[in-house]
Design a protein around this motif. Structure first.
Motif, PDB file in Angstrom:
ATOM      1  N   GLU A   3       3.436   1.727  -1.670  1.00 39.06           N
ATOM      2  CA  GLU A   3       2.933   2.637  -2.163  1.00 39.06           C
ATOM      3  C   GLU A   3       3.590   3.018  -0.396  1.00 39.06           C
ATOM      4  O   GLU A   3       4.449   4.098   0.418  1.00 39.06           O
ATOM      5  CB  GLU A   3       2.104   3.557  -2.351  1.00 39.06           C
ATOM      6  N   ASP A  42       6.387   1.485   0.691  1.00 37.11           N
ATOM      7  CA  ASP A  42       7.436   2.706   0.742  1.00 37.11           C
ATOM      8  C   ASP A  42       7.776   4.051   1.470  1.00 37.11           C
ATOM      9  O   ASP A  42       9.075   4.253   1.296  1.00 37.11           O
ATOM     10  CB  ASP A  42       7.430   2.866  -1.118  1.00 37.11           C
ATOM     11  N   ARG A  79       9.683   3.481   4.650  1.00 41.78           N
ATOM     12  CA  ARG A  79      10.708   2.942   4.478  1.00 41.78           C
ATOM     13  C   ARG A  79      11.400   4.471   4.307  1.00 41.78           C
ATOM     14  O   ARG A  79      12.287   4.569   4.969  1.00 41.78           O
ATOM     15  CB  ARG A  79      11.323   2.590   3.218  1.00 41.78           C
TER      16      ARG A  79
END
Ligand code: HH2
Length: 249
Positions: A146, A149, A152
């Motif tokens: 998580e 992500d 990113r």
């Protein structure tokens, strides 16, 4: 990744490199021994450690980052946005954040700046007080995915995950993570891990003191690399590089 702790109280080398010249000399030694990256930190995160004000953390780390940045890649080991920002301006290109929350700072640093998301349960003052998980591997893994992500999505291109050995984990939790490190590798994010000289290694080596945990540290580093970890955070660079070279054939 070789460790330079510019602190009075780190668990394995506190006080040895608080002086800037000593820290810089130690960093140069680690580079000569084969470190690809030097991790500079100005706040101990050992269990029970007290927080350090940002101004003091900056005073400790910035001259060291500036002095070493031309010679090797530098990561800044901090939980504070202001410290990460100043270290990036001084030449650091990796934000190693044990609170896994500074991805926006790394993103603002531009495409050359990466981010390490490490898992910690709570904070250093309390993290070792009876830590509990439903399933340590699954819980830590999903937290890290998580966070990676989110990094990113914020625009960071280079994102590492680190299960945070010893950060709110019993010895059994640490061994379980090491045994199942392939699960972290399978997420597709590059894995960094730091076992070096940590207490759970002393517990299985006749209570060896911190400076006598080289073999145990190297053994776990080799194990991690064989499982697919792409980087290991270590105090004993020479021994680890020798072991890694042998294993790599
Ligand atoms: N461990 C420590 C500090 N920073 N960063 C990452 N990514 N992974 C780790 O396992 C990790 C870390 C603790 O080690 P050390 O810096 O030697 O001690 P202290 O926190 O007492 O300064």
């Amino acid at each position: 990744m070789g460790v330079v702790n510019v602190t009075p109280d780190s668990f394995s080398d506190g006080g040895r490199f608080l002086d800037h010249e000593a820290a810089i000399a130690h960093g140069r030694r680690l580079i000569a021994e084969g470190a690809d990256l030097v991790d500079v930190g100005g706040e101990s995160t050992r269990p029970g450690a007290a927080p350090v004000p940002a101004a003091e953390e900056l005073r400790r780390v910035l001259p060291v980052v500036e002095a070493l940045a031309g010679a090797v890649r530098i990561s800044i080991d901090t939980r504070k946005a202001a410290v990460a920002e100043a270290a990036i301006a001084a030449g650091a290109t990796l934000v190693n954040d044990v609170s896994a929350s500074l991805h926006e700072v790394a993103a603002a640093g531009g495409p050359g700046v990466g981010f390490v998301a490490m898992h910690m349960l709570g904070d250093p003052r309390t993290m070792q007080k009876d830590p509990h998980y439903d399933d340590v591997v699954a819980d830590v893994c999903s937290f890290l995915v998580e966070r990676a992500d989110a990094a990113r999505a914020a625009g960071v291109e280079e994102v590492w995950i680190d299960p945070g050995i010893g950060f709110g984990k019993t010895a059994a939790h640490n061994w379980s993570i090491l045994r199942h490190l392939d699960r972290f590798v399978q997420t597709g994010h590059p894995v960094l891990i730091g076992t070096s000289r940590k207490r759970f290694l002393g517990a299985v080596t006749d209570d060896a003191p911190v400076h006598d945990r080289v073999e145990a540290s190297v053994a776990t580093a080799v194990w991690a690399m064989v499982q697919g970890a792409r980087m290991v955070r270590v105090h004993d660079v020479r021994a680890t590089v020798h072991a890694a070279t042998v294993v790599a054939g």
